[in-house]
Structures are given as C-alpha cells and as structure tokens.
Scaffold this motif. Structure first.
Motif, PDB file in Angstrom:
ATOM      1  N   ALA A 275       0.850  -1.194   0.000  1.00 47.09           N
ATOM      2  CA  ALA A 275       0.000   0.000   0.000  1.00 47.09           C
ATOM      3  C   ALA A 275       0.886   1.246   0.000  1.00 47.09           C
ATOM      4  N   PRO A 276       0.405   2.372  -0.533  1.00 46.83           N
ATOM      5  CA  PRO A 276       1.220   3.592  -0.512  1.00 46.83           C
ATOM      6  C   PRO A 276       1.652   3.967   0.903  1.00 46.83           C
ATOM      7  N   GLY A 277       2.939   4.237   1.041  1.00 46.52           N
ATOM      8  CA  GLY A 277       3.482   4.595   2.349  1.00 46.52           C
ATOM      9  C   GLY A 277       3.553   6.098   2.545  1.00 46.52           C
TER      10      GLY A 277
ATOM     11  N   ALA B 112     -17.288   9.454   5.398  1.00 44.83           N
ATOM     12  CA  ALA B 112     -17.183  10.002   4.037  1.00 44.83           C
ATOM     13  C   ALA B 112     -15.895  10.801   3.835  1.00 44.83           C
ATOM     14  N   GLU B 113     -15.561  11.647   4.798  1.00 44.34           N
ATOM     15  CA  GLU B 113     -14.370  12.494   4.648  1.00 44.34           C
ATOM     16  C   GLU B 113     -13.101  11.652   4.586  1.00 44.34           C
ATOM     17  N   LEU B 114     -13.009  10.644   5.448  1.00 47.25           N
ATOM     18  CA  LEU B 114     -11.830   9.789   5.448  1.00 47.25           C
ATOM     19  C   LEU B 114     -11.758   8.969   4.155  1.00 47.25           C
ATOM     20  N   ALA B 115     -12.894   8.501   3.688  1.00 46.36           N
ATOM     21  CA  ALA B 115     -12.924   7.749   2.427  1.00 46.36           C
ATOM     22  C   ALA B 115     -12.393   8.608   1.279  1.00 46.36           C
ATOM     23  N   ASP B 116     -12.756   9.874   1.269  1.00 43.98           N
ATOM     24  CA  ASP B 116     -12.262  10.784   0.226  1.00 43.98           C
ATOM     25  C   ASP B 116     -10.761  11.000   0.344  1.00 43.98           C
ATOM     26  N   THR B 117     -10.270  11.083   1.578  1.00 37.29           N
ATOM     27  CA  THR B 117      -8.822  11.258   1.799  1.00 37.29           C
ATOM     28  C   THR B 117      -8.049  10.059   1.250  1.00 37.29           C
ATOM     29  N   ILE B 118      -8.565   8.860   1.504  1.00 36.97           N
ATOM     30  CA  ILE B 118      -7.923   7.650   0.990  1.00 36.97           C
ATOM     31  C   ILE B 118      -7.946   7.645  -0.538  1.00 36.97           C
ATOM     32  N   TYR B 119      -9.099   7.963  -1.095  1.00 35.61           N
ATOM     33  CA  TYR B 119      -9.227   7.973  -2.557  1.00 35.61           C
ATOM     34  C   TYR B 119      -8.271   8.972  -3.202  1.00 35.61           C
ATOM     35  N   GLU B 120      -8.085  10.128  -2.598  1.00 36.53           N
ATOM     36  CA  GLU B 120      -7.214  11.168  -3.162  1.00 36.53           C
ATOM     37  C   GLU B 120      -5.782  10.673  -3.335  1.00 36.53           C
ATOM     38  N   ARG B 121      -5.344   9.778  -2.443  1.00 30.01           N
ATOM     39  CA  ARG B 121      -3.979   9.242  -2.577  1.00 30.01           C
ATOM     40  C   ARG B 121      -3.826   8.493  -3.898  1.00 30.01           C
TER      41      ARG B 121
ATOM     42  N   HIS C 121      -7.153  -3.715   1.508  1.00 29.88           N
ATOM     43  CA  HIS C 121      -7.483  -2.885   0.347  1.00 29.88           C
ATOM     44  C   HIS C 121      -6.433  -1.825   0.041  1.00 29.88           C
ATOM     45  N   GLY C 122      -5.542  -1.544   0.953  1.00 28.00           N
ATOM     46  CA  GLY C 122      -4.425  -0.667   0.613  1.00 28.00           C
ATOM     47  C   GLY C 122      -3.596  -1.260  -0.499  1.00 28.00           C
ATOM     48  N   GLU C 123      -3.328  -2.569  -0.394  1.00 24.55           N
ATOM     49  CA  GLU C 123      -2.567  -3.284  -1.411  1.00 24.55           C
ATOM     50  C   GLU C 123      -3.416  -3.573  -2.649  1.00 24.55           C
ATOM     51  N   ILE C 124      -4.659  -3.966  -2.434  1.00 26.32           N
ATOM     52  CA  ILE C 124      -5.543  -4.293  -3.568  1.00 26.32           C
ATOM     53  C   ILE C 124      -5.657  -3.109  -4.521  1.00 26.32           C
ATOM     54  N   LEU C 125      -5.981  -1.940  -3.971  1.00 19.57           N
ATOM     55  CA  LEU C 125      -6.184  -0.760  -4.817  1.00 19.57           C
ATOM     56  C   LEU C 125      -4.880  -0.290  -5.448  1.00 19.57           C
ATOM     57  N   ASN C 126      -3.767  -0.447  -4.736  1.00 18.59           N
ATOM     58  CA  ASN C 126      -2.494  -0.022  -5.314  1.00 18.59           C
ATOM     59  C   ASN C 126      -2.078  -0.941  -6.458  1.00 18.59           C
ATOM     60  N   ALA C 127      -2.378  -2.229  -6.341  1.00 16.74           N
ATOM     61  CA  ALA C 127      -2.066  -3.154  -7.429  1.00 16.74           C
ATOM     62  C   ALA C 127      -2.946  -2.874  -8.650  1.00 16.74           C
TER      63      ALA C 127
END
Length: 456
Positions: free
Chosen positions: A37-39, A66-75, A118-124
């Motif tokens: 996942a992105p470090g 919702a706000e935290l989900a958006d923060t994760i998505y922005e990465r 999902h940190g790894e799933i989405l990064n892959a």
C-alpha cells in the motif's frame, strides 16, 4: 523470471511510481510485481494502511466515514491522474473504497482484515493500469486467482499446503503480473492479512511457488548494513550473506525483513536481492543459501533489540530436581506464553521472553504461579533487557571469537548477563542492560570492522 516486490515508500506517490516503472522497464525478467500500500510521502505523513485502519474503526463505531474515504481515494487519484489512467479505473477505485462500509462481515476481525488489505488491492489495481498507460502490458492478479490460501492457527496465519500446487499450475502469460501483497484467502474465501512481514511474505511465497530465479525486494536503503546506521556512522554494507545470517539478524532487530517473512523463499532456495528503489543500479545485498556462500570475514552483522525481558530463578541443587523446568513450562503453556531462550547453570535458570508478545497482567499472573509452584530461593523479573546478536558464517570454525566479542565490553565496563552460542555456530547472543546495548554494538563493531579483523 524474477519476483519484484516494492514497499510502501517505493509506491508512495507519482514520482516514486515513475522510478518503479523505470526499474521494471529495465529488465524483462521482472515479470511478477508485488505491491504494498502507498506509504509515507514525507515525514509526518500517514500511510494508507493506517488510514484504512482508521476507516475500519469508524465503520465499527457507526461513525461518519465520508471524509476519510475521500482522503484515501485522493492518494490513489493523484497518482492515477499523473499517469493519465482512464477515468473508469479511478471511479472503480473510488466505488470500492465507498462500498467497504456496506459489506456485511461475520465479525470485526474479518472487517479489519478486509479494510487493511485494500491498501494493497487498490495499489495493485492502479499500478497495473499505470503500466498499461505507459505501454507496458500488465494485468492485476488477485491472490485468489493464484490460489494463495491460508488460515489462522494459534494466532498465526498459516499457508495451506495446496497453495504451492496452485502456483505451480499458474500460467503467467506474456504480460507483467501485478499482485497485491499482505493478504491471502481463507478456505471459505474470506480475506486474511498476514500478521507479520506483510508484502514481503507474499513476494517470498510467489518466488517459491513460481520457481523464480530471483526475489528482488526494493526498499529505501542501498543495502543491508552490518550495523544500525543510527548507532554506527556509515556502517559497512553487506554485499553477500546467507539466509541463516539474515534470519539471525532479523530476529535481533534488522528491520529490512521480518525474520519469518523470507521462509518460503529460503525453502525454495531462491536468491534474494535487497535493493534501493531510489538507487536501482546499486548492487544491494544478495542473500543466498550457505552452500553458495564462501565466508570472507568473521562477522557479517551485529544487531540488538530491547524488546526482551527475563525471569531469573536461583535454587540450590536445581540441576538435581527432576521436573523443575517442566513445572515452569506447564504454567507458561497455561497462559499461552512462549519463551525465547533458557540458559541455565547448576543452581540458576534464566528464561528470556519477547515482551511484545506479553500483556502486563499475564506477566503478574504467571510469575505468581511460578513462585508458588517451584519455591525458588531467589526470583527476579528483569524488565530492562536487551539481546545483541553477533552473526557471521565465518565464525563457525574460528577459535577465540567469544573472547574478541567480550573483551571490548569488559574494557568499557559493560556487564554481560548472558552468553549463548547457537548450535549452527554462526551466531553469538549476548544479554545486556537496555541502556548498554548501543554502546556494546559500537565497541563490538569497532573490534571487527575497524581493526583489520575482517578476514577469515
């Protein structure tokens, strides 16, 4: 074919992605890529995995997410836009993040495993899309497709026997394969994250199961060093070492690998090359089996960890009392406590524990029971305990090694509480006070690396 794993720092942002893509482009054998996942992008930044843990906690608490989900998505979005990834890919990533809170889980543990993975799933997913966008054919492959199956047993995630059979039958094809690290699937198809080693374990499993010629592990250091750079200025880089040396040093604090993470690669006799994403042309550290290694120096590395504690027991004629140790072990077993080492004398016994595996309340309970059961003449819990490991294949047949390790400590009035040499004779373990550990490393390092005492 090489398995090439990149850590979270290597994939933290778009600029790091570009470095990784250049590394992959430079070698056609880098066919299987394992992503973390992105470090952290900068000091004080938050890893995506930590954001997902927060996301899981808020979800369990029924709080606003919702706000935290958006923060994760922005990465992920920021990286994707830098590589002109298709909008549909980014929308899929956003949807996956938002939908996590709507999934029905059997229990909180399953929820947390799934969120973290999902940190790894989405990064892959994103990395495979970025490769395609720059003209490198690639596809995302989930561990489920590879047949990586595991289950929790005695608080450890244990790989199923059929995993390697599935991997042996897997057809890689002509495209690059991007695999998310850090997790597997249970027999009933639920996500389970590896407790230790994370993506390193995934890379190691793939290296063994796919019979790779090399397992490359890209990090943020040029090599594994002979001692901690925070203790020793400009320590020597280790160019070549054995699996056994790496395991011994990892146990005592080397942070490049968890000591259990590389076991699959070791069992598969796959060479491991630790390299730097930021300096990919540097040779790094090559880790091989002892049959492929010829020692050219006595000591390969020195490491220390302060995560230990010790129980000291004294009783006259202890060595004559049948069942003395058994009674203690039965109490430890009752509380689910494992020990690390148990050096002993005719009247004395020391039991060394990994404190990171113990809860304070458990300590007080098993100490009380041990005292009542074996009635020692003297008993002391030593909370201030460090272990130093001096490791080197070249030590095996050399006389006088212990003397050369102990003498510099004696000269500087550093007491040694325990000395233990492993059966392989490639490591010597010292127990010291925590406050003395850093200086002990300095004096031992100076003896072996700064005094022309290197060669076997």
């Amino acid at each position: 074919m090489k398995i090439t794993k990149f850590g979270g720092t290597s994939l933290a942002d778009a600029s790091q992605y570009r470095k990784v893509i250049d590394i992959i482009s430079a070698d056609a054998e880098r066919q299987v890529i394992v992503t973390s996942a992105p470090g952290k992008r900068f000091p004080g930044d938050i890893k995506v995995t930590d954001l997902l843990i927060q996301y899981a906690q808020l979800t369990l608490a029924g709080a606003e997410t919702a706000e935290l989900a958006d923060t994760i998505y922005e990465r992920y979005e920021t990286i994707g836009r830098a590589f002109q990834v298709e909008q549909a890919v980014l929308e899929d990533i956003h949807t996956i993040i938002l939908d996590l809170v709507s999934i029905t889980f059997h229990d909180s543990a399953e929820l947390q495993h799934t969120f973290k993975a999902h940190g790894e799933i989405l990064n892959a997913l994103l990395f495979a899309s970025c490769l395609n966008s720059v003209g490198i054919p690639a596809r995302f492959v989930d561990p489920r497709e590879l047949g990586i199956v595991a289950q929790e047993r005695d608080h450890e995630v244990v790989l199923a026997d059929e995993t390697y059979r599935h991997l042996n039958q897997f057809n890689l094809g002509a495209q690059r394969i991007v695999v998310p690290g850090f997790y597997a699937y249970t027999p009933d198809n639920k996500i389970i994250t590896f407790a230790r080693g994370g993506s390193d374990i995934t890379g190691s499993i793939l290296a063994a199961g796919l019979h790779a010629t090399m397992y490359e592990n890209f990090t943020d250091v040029d090599a594994i060093f002979a001692a901690n750079p925070q203790i020793i200025d400009n320590p020597a880089a280790i160019k070549l070492m054995t699996y056994r040396e790496m395991r011994e040093l990892s146990y005592a604090g080397f942070s490049v690998f968890n000591d259990e993470a590389i076991i699959p690669a070791i069992q598969g006799h796959i060479p491991i090359n630790v390299k730097n994403t930021n300096h990919p042309d540097a040779p790094g550290t090559l880790i091989v089996s002892d049959s492929e290694y010829e020692a050219r120096q006595l000591v390969t590395g020195i490491a220390a960890s302060s995560r230990f504690a010790a129980l000291y027991l004294h009783r006259y004629l202890l060595n004559k009392q049948a069942g003395f140790t058994l009674k203690i072990l039965q109490i430890l077993y009752k509380y689910g406590v494992s020990y690390e080492h148990m050096p002993s004398g005719i009247d004395d016994l020391t039991i060394i524990f990994d404190k990171s595996q113990l809860q304070p309340e458990i300590i007080s309970h098993f100490l009380a029971e041990i005292k009542e059961e074996v009635c020692p003449d003297e008993m002391e819990w030593i909370d201030d305990y460090a272990i130093i490991m001096v490791v080197g294949e070249g030590m095996r047949n050399r006389v006088g090694i212990i003397e050369n390790i102990i003498n510099p400590l004696a000269l500087h009035d550093i007491p040694v509480k325990m000395i233990n040499q492993g059966a392989s004779r490639i490591s010597i373990m010292l127990g010291t006070d925590r406050a003395d550990a850093a200086n002990a490393i300095k004096y031992i390092y100076n003896r072996f690396f700064n005094n022309n005492y290197l060669e076997v």
